[in-house]
Design a protein around this motif. Structure first.
Motif, PDB file in Angstrom:
ATOM      1  N   SER A 116       1.023  43.425 -23.845  1.00  0.00           N
ATOM      2  CA  SER A 116       1.297  44.830 -24.174  1.00  0.00           C
ATOM      3  C   SER A 116       0.553  45.240 -25.447  1.00  0.00           C
ATOM      4  CB  SER A 116       2.810  45.035 -24.370  1.00  0.00           C
ATOM      5  OG  SER A 116       3.043  46.334 -24.845  1.00  0.00           O
ATOM      6  N   SER A 117      -0.117  46.393 -25.360  1.00  0.00           N
ATOM      7  CA  SER A 117      -0.880  46.913 -26.505  1.00  0.00           C
ATOM      8  C   SER A 117      -0.084  47.933 -27.300  1.00  0.00           C
ATOM      9  CB  SER A 117      -2.141  47.605 -25.981  1.00  0.00           C
ATOM     10  OG  SER A 117      -1.758  48.701 -25.151  1.00  0.00           O
TER      11      SER A 117
ATOM     12  N   GLY B 262      13.101  52.293 -23.426  1.00  0.00           N
ATOM     13  CA  GLY B 262      12.674  50.904 -23.631  1.00  0.00           C
ATOM     14  C   GLY B 262      11.344  50.687 -22.940  1.00  0.00           C
TER      15      GLY B 262
ATOM     16  N   ALA C 129       8.989  48.722 -24.485  1.00  0.00           N
ATOM     17  CA  ALA C 129       8.443  47.458 -24.988  1.00  0.00           C
ATOM     18  C   ALA C 129       8.478  46.384 -23.906  1.00  0.00           C
ATOM     19  CB  ALA C 129       9.266  46.997 -26.194  1.00  0.00           C
TER      20      ALA C 129
ATOM     21  N   LYS D  66      16.675  46.899 -11.314  1.00  0.00           N
ATOM     22  CA  LYS D  66      16.849  46.975 -12.772  1.00  0.00           C
ATOM     23  C   LYS D  66      17.627  48.231 -13.175  1.00  0.00           C
ATOM     24  CE  LYS D  66      12.977  44.054 -13.970  1.00  0.00           C
ATOM     25  NZ  LYS D  66      11.540  43.919 -14.149  1.00  0.00           N
TER      26      LYS D  66
ATOM     27  N   ASN E  78       5.896  50.713 -13.146  1.00  0.00           N
ATOM     28  CA  ASN E  78       4.440  50.637 -13.048  1.00  0.00           C
ATOM     29  C   ASN E  78       4.035  49.309 -12.422  1.00  0.00           C
ATOM     30  OD1 ASN E  78       3.847  50.573 -16.709  1.00  0.00           O
ATOM     31  ND2 ASN E  78       5.249  49.385 -15.464  1.00  0.00           N
TER      32      ASN E  78
ATOM     33  N   ASN F 196      -2.364  47.315 -21.591  1.00  0.00           N
ATOM     34  CA  ASN F 196      -3.585  47.429 -22.393  1.00  0.00           C
ATOM     35  C   ASN F 196      -4.662  48.338 -21.806  1.00  0.00           C
ATOM     36  OD1 ASN F 196      -5.058  46.956 -24.646  1.00  0.00           O
ATOM     37  ND2 ASN F 196      -5.959  45.057 -23.929  1.00  0.00           N
TER      38      ASN F 196
HETATM   39  O1  PMT Z   1       1.879  48.538 -24.051  1.00  0.00           O
HETATM   40  P1  PMT Z   1       0.841  48.849 -22.991  1.00  0.00           P
HETATM   41  O2  PMT Z   1      -0.340  47.935 -23.077  1.00  0.00           O
HETATM   42  O3  PMT Z   1       0.463  50.316 -22.987  1.00  0.00           O
HETATM   43  O4  PMT Z   1       1.479  48.537 -21.570  1.00  0.00           O
HETATM   44  C1  PMT Z   1       2.537  49.308 -21.101  1.00  0.00           C
HETATM   45  C2  PMT Z   1       3.614  48.466 -20.398  1.00  0.00           C
HETATM   46  C3  PMT Z   1       3.030  47.839 -19.140  1.00  0.00           C
HETATM   47  C4  PMT Z   1       4.104  47.356 -21.343  1.00  0.00           C
HETATM   48  C5  PMT Z   1       4.787  49.451 -20.073  1.00  0.00           C
HETATM   49  O5  PMT Z   1       4.336  50.454 -19.211  1.00  0.00           O
HETATM   50  C6  PMT Z   1       5.960  48.700 -19.430  1.00  0.00           C
HETATM   51  O6  PMT Z   1       6.020  48.516 -18.223  1.00  0.00           O
HETATM   52  N1  PMT Z   1       6.951  48.283 -20.272  1.00  0.00           N
HETATM   53  C7  PMT Z   1       8.057  47.423 -19.855  1.00  0.00           C
HETATM   54  C8  PMT Z   1       7.591  46.003 -19.761  1.00  0.00           C
HETATM   55  C9  PMT Z   1       8.695  45.046 -19.373  1.00  0.00           C
HETATM   56  O7  PMT Z   1       9.044  44.209 -20.148  1.00  0.00           O
HETATM   57  O8  PMT Z   1       9.213  45.271 -18.214  1.00  0.00           O
HETATM   58  P2  PMT Z   1      10.447  44.390 -17.576  1.00  0.00           P
HETATM   59  O9  PMT Z   1      10.426  44.777 -16.164  1.00  0.00           O
HETATM   60  O10 PMT Z   1      10.260  42.950 -17.895  1.00  0.00           O
HETATM   61  O11 PMT Z   1      11.721  44.901 -18.328  1.00  0.00           O
HETATM   62  C10 PMT Z   1      12.541  45.946 -17.811  1.00  0.00           C
HETATM   63  C11 PMT Z   1      13.138  46.752 -18.941  1.00  0.00           C
HETATM   64  O12 PMT Z   1      14.009  45.930 -19.720  1.00  0.00           O
HETATM   65  C12 PMT Z   1      12.120  47.345 -19.903  1.00  0.00           C
HETATM   66  O13 PMT Z   1      12.580  48.612 -20.267  1.00  0.00           O
HETATM   67  C13 PMT Z   1      12.176  46.381 -21.098  1.00  0.00           C
HETATM   68  O14 PMT Z   1      11.851  47.030 -22.322  1.00  0.00           O
HETATM   69  C14 PMT Z   1      13.627  45.969 -21.073  1.00  0.00           C
HETATM   70  N2  PMT Z   1      13.927  44.635 -21.622  1.00  0.00           N
HETATM   71  C15 PMT Z   1      13.443  43.509 -21.037  1.00  0.00           C
HETATM   72  C16 PMT Z   1      13.796  42.270 -21.522  1.00  0.00           C
HETATM   73  C17 PMT Z   1      14.660  42.202 -22.645  1.00  0.00           C
HETATM   74  N3  PMT Z   1      15.033  41.034 -23.161  1.00  0.00           N
HETATM   75  N4  PMT Z   1      15.124  43.325 -23.212  1.00  0.00           N
HETATM   76  C18 PMT Z   1      14.765  44.523 -22.719  1.00  0.00           C
HETATM   77  O15 PMT Z   1      15.189  45.577 -23.251  1.00  0.00           O
END
Ligand code: PMT
Length: 400
Positions: free
Chosen positions: A212-213, A273, A275, A340, A352, A362
């Motif tokens: 992630s950027s 969220g 990140a 989720k 996405n 990125n």
């Molecule tokens: O930063 P970029 O390079 O622009 O890229 C963007 C991105 C791809 C990072 C962004 O668009 C994105 O998809 N962010 C979520 C990435 C992620 O961790 O997805 P996940 O499917 O693993 O998590 C699902 C959700 O739970 C997310 O909202 C995440 O922030 C949250 N989470 C996950 C794990 C954790 N321990 N705590 C959380 O809050």
């Protein structure tokens, strides 16, 4: 109808075929009460005459930086101070590149350097030129400097190609101006956004992280600020500058991000969220650098689960913000995103597909489908800056 009454719009025209639409654009802006001062590059005059633009704007056109007579009437610094909004339409690849490099080698590029008014850029060029990595990076640079990127549209082009790069139609640009000067979508709202990766230390010199950027989360923060919100951005380690007017809290690990999120969530209306949080961290962090040994070819690290930040926010019993998650998936995107949404008790989730080249991690663009209980909306592929506005519009529709 006079939605732009008294607004001073400096219309900067550069040399692309879409310049012919600027006469119509100027008429529609003036019809709505705006004052329009036209500035043209040398190349723009090959596509539409200064006389035409003077006739429709009712003002002499400015086109030279080194003309003593022009400087004596309204010089470039006065022009830069006069504007409430600088609208660059069409903005060619050349103009965008010069602005990205900070050049001031004609009146228009000098004005952009000299103004403290907001700048909106409406790209217009051949689709291959638009997709060229140099142009994409230049547009991303302008966006990071808080310029608004309006368009482009996709479709058939003057050269016969089909693809992205068409200037938005005059009425679409008028609507963008009206939205810009009108009541802001997020006025009175406060939002907190997490962005970027987390780093989970293994020893003093090594960590586990991801790609992630921060671009998506920072674009959401910048858009929210432009839409009138009070914005707090909790960022993992990234190299991006903080968007103007945004409060930034830097963190490194998931545990630090968790603490910052819980400290801020209850005093904000909306939590996003974005990140990419590490799901696991090493159980033990070595206090000294782990040394390579001659006798062992493998190594084990015991990992423990990190707190789920967004699930903690969504389960708050008091002052729970409207909670929006992201789902980064490489397969079965819809099914995993919906899972989720339910499991983490979210109000919305932006899914996405990060397996597709040129989007997700990125990259400067992305494609998002937003899901909520009983509904969804596909927002298509666009620059993260543009997409962020569409995401905020979708969130606002659901909150209303
Ligand atoms: O930063 P970029 O390079 O622009 O890229 C963007 C991105 C791809 C990072 C962004 O668009 C994105 O998809 N962010 C979520 C990435 C992620 O961790 O997805 P996940 O499917 O693993 O998590 C699902 C959700 O739970 C997310 O909202 C995440 O922030 C949250 N989470 C996950 C794990 C954790 N321990 N705590 C959380 O809050």
């Amino acid at each position: 109808m006079r939605t732009l009454a008294g607004k001073k719009i400096l219309l900067g025209i550069s040399g692309g075929i879409a310049a012919y639409k600027c006469a119509e654009l100027t008429r529609r802006l003036i019809e709505r009460g705006a004052q329009v001062q036209v500035v043209m590059t040398k190349a723009a005059k090959e596509f539409i005459t200064p006389l035409t633009m003077q006739a429709v704007s009712g003002r002499p056109v400015s086109d030279s930086l080194l003309d003593p007579a022009a400087e004596a009437s309204m010089g470039h610094i006065e022009l830069a101070k006069w504007a409430d909004l600088v609208l660059l339409a069409p903005a060619t690849a050349d103009l965008i590149a010069r602005m990205s490099a900070g050049m001031g080698n004609d009146l228009l590029s000098t004005l952009v350097l000299a103004t403290d008014a907001p700048v909106a850029v409406s790209p217009a060029m051949n689709q291959q030129m638009y997709l060229n990595v140099a142009t994409q990076e230049n547009i991303a640079t302008l966006s990071r400097r808080n310029m608004m990127i309006w368009g482009p549209a996709a479709g058939e082009q003057a050269c016969g190609d089909v693809g992205p790069g068409r200037m938005l139609e005059p009425m679409q640009l008028v609507e963008k101006c009206e939205q810009f000067f009108g009541p802001k979508l997020l006025a009175g709202k406060s939002v907190v956004i997490t962005a970027g990766p987390t780093r989970e230390a293994i020893d003093p010199v090594r960590y586990i992280s991801n790609h992630s950027s921060g671009k998506m989360g920072f674009a959401l923060a910048q858009a929210a600020q432009q839409l009138g919100a009070d914005v707090t951005l909790i960022s993992g380690p990234v190299t991006l500058p903080t968007p103007n007017g945004v409060k930034r809290i830097n963190v490194v690990s998931a545990e630090e991000m968790h603490q910052a999120a819980l400290a801020n969530a209850t005093c904000h209306d909306i939590f996003i969220g974005c990140a990419a949080v590490a799901d696991y961290r090493p159980l033990d962090i070595a206090t000294q650098k782990i040394k390579k040994t001659a006798d062992k070819d493998d190594m084990q690290i015991t990992m423990v689960k990190n707190p789920d930040i967004i699930a903690s926010v969504a389960s708050l019993l008091e002052s729970r913000p409207f909670t929006v998650g992201f789902a980064a998936e490489t397969q079965d995107v819809e099914a995993y995103a919906l899972d989720k949404l339910q499991r983490k008790n979210l109000d919305m989730i932006c899914a996405n597909d990060v397996s597709i080249a040129g989007q997700g991690f990125n990259s400067d663009s992305n494609a998002i489908t937003v899901y909520w209980q009983g509904g969804s909306k596909s927002l298509g592929n666009a620059m993260k800056t543009e997409l962020s506005h569409a995401i905020w519009e979708t969130i606002s529709e659901q909150i209303a």
